[in-house]
Write an enzyme that holds these catalytic residues in place. Structure first.
Site, PDB file in Angstrom:
ATOM      1  N   ILE A 161       0.830  -1.195   0.000  1.00 47.73           N
ATOM      2  CA  ILE A 161       0.000   0.000   0.000  1.00 47.73           C
ATOM      3  C   ILE A 161       0.874   1.258   0.000  1.00 47.73           C
ATOM      4  CG2 ILE A 161      -0.223   0.167   2.513  1.00 47.73           C
ATOM      5  CD1 ILE A 161      -3.229   0.885   1.973  1.00 47.73           C
TER       6      ILE A 161
ATOM      7  N   GLY B 253       0.578  -5.079   1.455  1.00 46.25           N
ATOM      8  CA  GLY B 253      -0.639  -5.251   0.670  1.00 46.25           C
ATOM      9  C   GLY B 253      -0.476  -6.182  -0.514  1.00 46.25           C
TER      10      GLY B 253
ATOM     11  N   ASP C 266      -1.622  -9.499   0.656  1.00 46.46           N
ATOM     12  CA  ASP C 266      -3.091  -9.508   0.603  1.00 46.46           C
ATOM     13  C   ASP C 266      -3.553  -9.775  -0.821  1.00 46.46           C
ATOM     14  OD1 ASP C 266      -4.031  -8.418   3.384  1.00 46.46           O
ATOM     15  OD2 ASP C 266      -2.487  -7.005   2.781  1.00 46.46           O
TER      16      ASP C 266
ATOM     17  N   GLU D 270       2.754  -4.957   7.547  1.00 44.16           N
ATOM     18  CA  GLU D 270       1.879  -4.069   8.324  1.00 44.16           C
ATOM     19  C   GLU D 270       2.301  -3.942   9.782  1.00 44.16           C
ATOM     20  OE1 GLU D 270      -0.716  -5.443   4.864  1.00 44.16           O
ATOM     21  OE2 GLU D 270       0.909  -6.244   6.095  1.00 44.16           O
TER      22      GLU D 270
ATOM     23  N   ASP E 189      -5.387  -5.706   7.286  1.00 40.07           N
ATOM     24  CA  ASP E 189      -6.850  -5.675   7.364  1.00 40.07           C
ATOM     25  C   ASP E 189      -7.582  -5.902   6.050  1.00 40.07           C
ATOM     26  OD1 ASP E 189      -6.180  -3.295   6.140  1.00 40.07           O
ATOM     27  OD2 ASP E 189      -7.162  -1.998   7.614  1.00 40.07           O
TER      28      ASP E 189
END
Length: 271
Positions: free
Chosen positions: A65, A121, A124, A144, A152
Site C-alpha cells: 500500500i 498489501g 493480501d 503491516e 486488514d
C-alpha cells in the site's frame, strides 16, 4: 482497456494485468485499488478472456500500500463527529477489501507471477489469486506489523487457508520477516519457483495457455466450486456441485470434448 496504474493486454485468451507504477515500486495508491477492481470486472465479463496473469512492471512486484495514501486517510475520514469519522474509516477498509475480493469473484482463474518484493498489501493481493508462482529473487513479508497496524484487507483471513500452518502464518504476521522463494514454495505459498524473471513469465504463460484451452464453462464452474468448498462443509460442497451440474453439465462443451476425445482431435470451445 486503459488504466492509469495498470497495463493490460490479451493474447490467446490470456489477459496480462500488469501493476504499472515502476517508479514507485508499484506501490498501491488509491487509483490502483480502483483499477484492479475494474480490471477484474472487465476480465470477468469479457468472453475472449479465459485466464488472467497478474504481474508487476519494474524492479518489484509491489511494495504494498502506498504510504502517501495511508498518510492521507486522516483528511479523508475527517468529521466533527467521532462516530461518523470511524464509520467512514470502516467503509474505506471494506472498499479496499472488496477490491481484492474482486479477484476471487472473477470467474476466470487468476495466476500471480511474482518477482522480487511482494510486501504488505502485495501479500493480501496474491492471497486472492488462484495460483501463485515466483522467481528465485522473490520475497514475501507481512509488513503491516512494522508500521504499527493489523493487516486488514485479507492476509490474516486467507493466508492460513493457503498455507495450512497457523504457526508459520503467525510468525510471519508477528515478526514481519521476509519469506524467501524457496521457503514460500516449501510452505505452499507458491506453486513453483522459476530461476529468473524471464523464465517465470514464460512458465506462467505456458500454464495459462494450457488452462485457456480447456472448456471455459467447466473452468468457471471449477473455480466456483473450489471457492465455495473452501468456505463450507464437505456436505454443503457436494450439494452445491450436484445442483450446479444439474444446470450446467449438459453443455455444448461436454459434447465438444467427448467428440474431440473420440476422434483424437484438439477441442475448440466457445468462449
Amino acid at each position: 482497456m486503459q488504466f492509469e496504474t495498470l497495463a493490460v493486454s490479451v493474447d490467446q485468451h490470456v489477459a496480462t494485468v500488469k501493476l504499472n507504477r515502476p517508479e514507485k515500486a508499484n506501490a498501491m495508491n488509491w487509483q490502483m485499488w480502483q483499477d484492479i477492481r475494474s480490471a477484474m470486472q472487465w476480465a470477468d465479463r469479457t468472453p475472449d478472456v479465459r485466464v488472467v496473469i497478474l504481474e508487476g512492471e519494474g524492479k518489484h512486484f509491489t511494495s504494498g500500500i502506498d504510504l502517501t495514501m495511508m498518510m492521507g486517510l486522516q483528511a479523508q475520514i475527517k468529521d466533527d463527529c467521532d462516530g461518523r469519522s470511524r464509520e467512514k474509516l470502516r467503509a474505506l477498509v471494506l472498499e479496499l477489501q472488496d477490491t481484492l475480493t474482486s479477484i476471487e469473484r472473477c470467474r476466470k482463474p487468476v495466476l500471480a507471477a511474482i518477482h522480487n518484493g511482494c510486501v504488505g498489501g502485495g501479500v493480501d493481493l496474491i492471497s486472492c489469486t488462484d495460483m501463485r508462482y515466483c522467481s528465485a529473487d522473490a520475497y514475501f513479508t507481512i509488513k503491516e506489523i512494522d508500521i504499527g497496524m493489523v493487516a486488514d484487507v485479507g492476509t490474516l483471513q486467507r493466508l492460513p487457508k493457503l498455507i495450512g500452518n497457523q504457526g508459520i502464518v503467525r510468525e510471519m504476521a508477528f515478526t514481519g520477516r521476509k519469506v524467501l522463494a524457496d521457503e514460500a514454495q516449501r510452505i505452499g505459498l507458491v506453486n513453483q519457483v522459476f530461476e529468473t524473471r524471464e523464465a517465470l513469465q514464460a512458465g506462467v504463460r505456458e500454464i495459462a495457455v494450457l488452462i485457456a484451452a480447456k472448456s471455459p464453462l467447466s473452468i468457471r464452474g471449477t473455480k466456483e466450486m473450489l471457492n465455495y468448498s473452501r468456505d463450507h462443509s464437505v456436505a454443503d460442497g457436494l450439494n452445491y456441485i450436484a445442483t450446479w451440474n444439474a444446470a450446467m453439465l449438459m453443455s455444448s462443451d461436454l459434447t465438444t470434448a467427448m467428440m474431440a476425445s473420440m476422434s483424437k482431435q484438439t477441442p475448440q470451445f466457445k468462449d
